[in-house]
Every structure is written in structure tokens, then in C-alpha cells.
Design a protein around this motif. Structure first.
Motif, PDB file in Angstrom:
ATOM      1  N   ARG A  31       0.815  -1.212   0.000  1.00  0.00           N
ATOM      2  CA  ARG A  31       0.000   0.000   0.000  1.00  0.00           C
ATOM      3  C   ARG A  31       0.854   1.271   0.000  1.00  0.00           C
ATOM      4  NH1 ARG A  31      -0.032  -1.819   5.255  1.00  0.00           N
ATOM      5  NH2 ARG A  31       0.601  -0.286   6.852  1.00  0.00           N
ATOM      6  N   LEU A  32       2.143   1.139   0.383  1.00  0.00           N
ATOM      7  CA  LEU A  32       3.021   2.306   0.417  1.00  0.00           C
ATOM      8  C   LEU A  32       3.681   2.591  -0.928  1.00  0.00           C
ATOM      9  CD1 LEU A  32       4.817   1.902   3.870  1.00  0.00           C
ATOM     10  CD2 LEU A  32       2.798   3.261   3.309  1.00  0.00           C
ATOM     11  N   TYR A  77       2.929   5.937  -2.687  1.00  0.00           N
ATOM     12  CA  TYR A  77       3.382   7.117  -1.964  1.00  0.00           C
ATOM     13  C   TYR A  77       4.903   7.264  -2.029  1.00  0.00           C
ATOM     14  CZ  TYR A  77      -1.375   6.655  -0.321  1.00  0.00           C
ATOM     15  OH  TYR A  77      -2.744   6.538  -0.274  1.00  0.00           O
ATOM     16  N   ALA A 120       5.617   8.547  -5.444  1.00  0.00           N
ATOM     17  CA  ALA A 120       5.295   9.976  -5.531  1.00  0.00           C
ATOM     18  C   ALA A 120       6.363  10.824  -4.843  1.00  0.00           C
ATOM     19  CB  ALA A 120       3.926  10.245  -4.913  1.00  0.00           C
ATOM     20  N   ALA A 121       6.883  10.359  -3.711  1.00  0.00           N
ATOM     21  CA  ALA A 121       7.923  11.112  -3.004  1.00  0.00           C
ATOM     22  C   ALA A 121       9.186  11.223  -3.850  1.00  0.00           C
ATOM     23  CB  ALA A 121       8.236  10.446  -1.668  1.00  0.00           C
ATOM     24  N   LEU A 179       1.911  14.035  -6.930  1.00  0.00           N
ATOM     25  CA  LEU A 179       0.698  13.511  -6.295  1.00  0.00           C
ATOM     26  C   LEU A 179      -0.113  12.678  -7.275  1.00  0.00           C
ATOM     27  CD1 LEU A 179      -1.391  13.442  -3.958  1.00  0.00           C
ATOM     28  CD2 LEU A 179      -2.300  15.604  -4.868  1.00  0.00           C
ATOM     29  N   VAL A 183       0.087   8.841  -7.364  1.00  0.00           N
ATOM     30  CA  VAL A 183      -0.559   7.985  -6.361  1.00  0.00           C
ATOM     31  C   VAL A 183      -1.788   7.285  -6.938  1.00  0.00           C
ATOM     32  CG1 VAL A 183      -1.761   7.968  -4.142  1.00  0.00           C
ATOM     33  CG2 VAL A 183       0.364   9.270  -4.401  1.00  0.00           C
ATOM     34  N   ARG A 234      -1.785   3.300  -7.762  1.00  0.00           N
ATOM     35  CA  ARG A 234      -2.731   2.577  -6.912  1.00  0.00           C
ATOM     36  C   ARG A 234      -3.829   1.931  -7.745  1.00  0.00           C
ATOM     37  NH1 ARG A 234      -4.846   6.371  -2.434  1.00  0.00           N
ATOM     38  NH2 ARG A 234      -6.026   7.234  -4.185  1.00  0.00           N
TER      39      ARG A 234
END
Length: 476
Positions: free
Chosen positions: A33-34, A37, A40-41, A127, A130, A134
Motif C-alpha cells: 500500500r506504500l 506514496y 510519488a515522493a 501527487l 498515487v 494505486r
């Protein structure tokens, strides 16, 4: 002594003879699930570094960064969004209808610099990865989903946009991505809610809202006819918003009472510069293995492709600048949708092709990056500010705060945060206190003669020269 030895217990082992048991190393597993993110980072760091370092090197590509800074600066001080670079006193809402940029005002008030706009744009682009990663992982599984996310994040459309100063479409990219992720998850209301704000991002994006609503209607028509009807209503709203904005809202803020860009959609046709347009189309579709066109989500790309290819402005036709950024989330999620359908096809070749495509798309994006802006992060020159740039900045810093300045692209972004800046040759009735020129190529000829031509009744003197940049001051 012999008896004592016999008295020792058998098989006794001294503790020092026991080898120390080393616990096995535990592999650190990142929860699936990470993944979006973390991706995106990483993309945020890359996009922000590229754009901020370009600004630091004074390699601004156009006047757009200055125009948007003037508008956001006005919003930050609760004033009408005037962008003097478009002409003295020009309300930016009469140029493009993008009130969404007011959301940057609080951040700009805290950090009044064009870097604030560049970092915000990088954050919005990052962003958007994500929902893409996902949504793709939800359909295809962790590995293929992450591959689609990587292909998206490194796509040429996003890289070009991140490298280009600033533009309001950075707000549209995540909105489109979240809307289409919701479509794939069959969350119809969420899809429409994410897409609705597009009408305040840019005047043409109401058509993209309509296209997304049509996709919702197509997907929901069997399971929820009522939802399909609502979606068609939203589509009608999107089209109506475009019509009203172009014919009433923008002209109301425009000093000429019209929309300035009508001329760019006339005098050309789909076959004008067909070679460039075909090349752009191939750049869009080939990274998806041509499979994205099999998904209904591809409909969301049609409005943007339509006005670009009908336009008479060749900037809209090419792969440069920021114009393709809004297409990237559409293509990425359409690819994920088409791969999901294709790998369940009764045709063996299509199943095999679909299964291999996410990894192939990611590999292609990595390979193409060697000729795209993010590759500059591997070069040491990217991180250096030359002595020439430092000297130019020192010269421009002598312009007092609040001064009126006429400038071309080079000096603009160093002045708009603290001066009233006009585009060179378009000050109309305003006679500026200073003229700042990037004359490295010699385009202005003799700067003093050029200043006399611009303002015949005024006298200017050269007060600074720095490696081809010239600063002139009006004499009382």
C-alpha cells in the motif's frame, strides 16, 4: 587424579565451546500500500530539483512563470489578479479562466518567490502518481501496477511539463488521475466529484469533464442506469461551462470584450503540419503499446487532442512544453484498463502481449529518460550556478522594490516578486523606471537606441551590464 577424571560427568560441554547462534537477517518488506506514496515522493524530489535548479541557473523558458507569479502575488494580497506582463492592468481571468491558482496564495504569502510555484507544481505532478499506481495495482497486481506507475512518472509529457516554468494545468493532472482511478474502481460519484473542479482550472477542461462523465455513463449504464443519467447531466454541465466561459466569463474580464485565442483555432486543419502531429500522436500512443486506445478511458484524451490538432499554433502540435501533461494520466490508466481486459482475452497472443506490456512500458520510459529533463540530474553542471548568473543577479538586485520595469524573458522571474514588471514593447502608456534586457544574442542592438525607440520622449542611461544582460534607468 585418574579417579577424579573418572568422576567428571560424561558429555559435559563448556559454555565457551558452544558456538554463538546468530539470528537470521530479516528482510525489510515494504507494504504494497506504500508503493504509490514512495513513488510519488521520489518523483516530487526529481521534478522539484529539475525545475528549481533551472530557475537557479536563470534558464527560464518563457514569460509564463512571471505571469503566474504576478497573478498569485495579487491573490496573496487580496487584490484583483492583474498580470501586467500581458499588458498593463490586464486581469488574468480575461486571458485564461484559471481561478484555481488562487489556492497557491497562502503559500506564496509565506514564501514570496517563484520557487513556491515551481515546488507546488512538482508536488501536484508527483501527487498524480498515487492514483495512477494505486489504480493500476488494484487491477493488475503489485508488480505490474508499480510498473505502470513508474512508466507514468517518467513519461515524457510529465517530464516536459515539470521542466517548463509553471502552468495552471498542474492542477488538472491529479484531478484527472483521481477521477479515472475512481472510474476503474466503479466509484462513480467520486469520479464525477474529482472531475468537476476541472472547469475552474482552464476554460477548455470542461470538455475533459464531459468526456470523463461520458465514460462513467458508459461504465455504469447496466449496473446503475440512474448513475448513468446523472453522469450525462454532468457531461452537459461541462459543455455548458465551456460555452459560458468562452463567450461570457472571459470576455467580461477582457479589455477587448472577447476571447483572445479564437484566432489560434482558425486558419488550420487536422492536416496542417501533419508530420509533426503524427509524430506527437506516436509519442503518445507507442509507449502504451497502442493498447490504451482499447479502453473507454481513452475518450478523456479526445478533447485535448482535438483542440491541439485543430489549432494553428505550432506549439500546440509538438511534444515540447506542457501541453501533453493532462494526457499522461489518461493514457496510463487506459493502459492499465486495457491490460486488465487483454490478459483475459480468448486470444493467446493478446493475453501474452498484455501481460508483458506494463514492464515493457516502464523499461521504455527509463530508456527514453536519457533524452529527457530528468537525465540532467546525473550531470554535475546541473547543480552549478555560474559566475555569470551570480553577476546578473547582483545587477538586477539593484532595482529597488516597487519599481516599474520593462523586461524580456531572462530578467522577469528575478523581478516579479518585488517589482511591477511589463513585457518589453508592451507598456502602452506606462513609461517604466527601468528596462532590463537579456541581450546576449544581441537582438536589441544598441540598448540605448532600443530604449529611445520604445519610449521616444524619455531618456535612459545604462546603469549596469553583466554578461550580456543590460539594465537601463530612466533619467528625470
Amino acid at each position: 587424579m585418574h579417579g577424579a577424571l573418572l568422576a567428571l560427568p560424561e558429555n559435559r560441554v563448556h559454555p565457551s565451546d558452544i558456538p554463538e547462534r546468530i539470528p537470521p537477517k530479516r528482510r525489510v518488506r515494504v507494504p504494497a500500500r506504500l508503493d504509490p506514496y514512495l513513488l510519488a515522493a521520489a518523483l516530487f524530489a526529481a521534478y522539484a530539483t529539475v525545475s528549481v535548479l533551472r530557475y537557479r541557473r536563470m534558464e527560464t523558458l518563457s514569460w509564463d512563470l512571471g505571469i503566474f507569479e504576478q497573478a498569485v502575488r495579487a491573490y496573496a494580497h487580496l487584490r484583483t489578479p492583474v498580470a501586467d506582463l500581458k499588458g498593463p492592468g490586464t486581469n488574468i481571468l480575461g486571458d485564461h479562466f484559471s481561478p484555481v491558482t488562487a489556492l497557491l496564495a497562502p503559500f506564496y504569502r509565506l514564501f514570496p518567490t517563484p520557487v513556491t510555484l515551481l515546488v507546488a507544481q512538482a508536488a501536484l505532478f508527483a501527487l498524480s502518481a498515487v492514483p495512477v499506481a494505486r489504480g493500476a495495482a488494484r487491477l493488475l497486481g503489485r508488480g505490474p501496477g508499480l510498473a505502470v506507475g513508474v512508466a507514468y512518472g517518467l513519461s515524457w509529457g510529465l517530464q516536459r511539463a515539470a521542466d517548463f516554468d509553471f502552468h495552471e494545468i498542474c492542477f488538472a493532472v491529479p484531478l484527472i488521475a483521481f477521477a479515472l482511478e475512481a472510474v476503474l474502481a466503479r466509484r462513480w460519484r467520486a469520479a464525477l466529484c474529482w472531475a468537476l473542479p476541472l472547469v475552474v482550472v482552464k476554460e477548455d477542461l470542461g470538455l475533459t469533464l464531459a468526456a470523463i462523465a461520458v465514460v462513467v455513463a458508459l461504465r455504469a449504464r447496466r449496473s446503475s442506469p440512474r448513475t448513468a443519467a446523472y453522469a450525462l447531466g454532468v457531461a452537459a454541465f461541462g459543455i455548458a461551462a465551456v460555452v459560458v466561459t468562452l463567450t461570457a466569463v472571459i470576455p467580461a474580464f477582457n479589455s477587448t470584450g472577447s476571447y483572445d485565442y479564437w484566432g489560434k483555432t482558425t486558419g488550420a486543419g487536422p492536416f496542417t503540419a501533419s508530420g509533426t502531429k503524427l509524430r506527437t500522436l506516436l509519442w503518445l500512443l507507442l509507449p502504451t503499446g497502442l493498447l490504451a486506445v482499447r479502453s473507454p478511458l481513452f475518450l478523456a484524451a479526445v478533447p485535448t487532442l482535438g483542440w491541439r490538432f485543430l489549432s494553428s499554433d505550432d506549439h500546440y502540435w509538438s511534444t515540447d512544453w506542457h501541453y501533453s501533461a493532462v494526457l499522461m494520466p489518461v493514457l496510463a490508466l487506459a493502459l492499465a484498463d486495457a491490460v486488465d481486459t487483454g490478459r483475459r482475452s480468448p486470444r493467446p497472443w493478446l493475453r501474452s502481449y498484455a501481460r508483458q506490456l506494463p514492464a515493457a512500458a516502464a523499461a521504455a520510459a527509463l530508456a527514453l529518460t536519457t533524452s529527457l529533463p530528468l537525465y540532467s540530474l546525473t550531470q554535475s553542471a546541473t547543480y552549478r550556478k555560474s559566475p555569470e548568473v551570480a553577476e546578473r543577479e547582483r545587477m538586477l538586485a539593484t532595482v529597488p522594490d516597487g519599481a516599474t520595469v520593462e523586461a524580456d524573458v531572462g530578467p522577469i522571474a528575478r523581478l516579479t516578486s518585488r517589482c511591477r514588471v511589463f513585457w518589453v514593447g508592451d507598456t502602452r502608456q506606462v513609461v517604466p523606471e527601468y528596462i532590463a534586457l537579456d541581450n546576449v544574442s544581441g537582438w536589441a542592438g544598441n540598448p540605448l537606441e532600443y530604449a529611445r525607440d520604445l519610449h521616444p520622449g524619455s531618456r535612459y542611461t545604462v546603469v549596469g551590464v553583466a554578461y550580456g544582460y543590460v539594465l537601463l534607468k530612466r533619467q528625470a
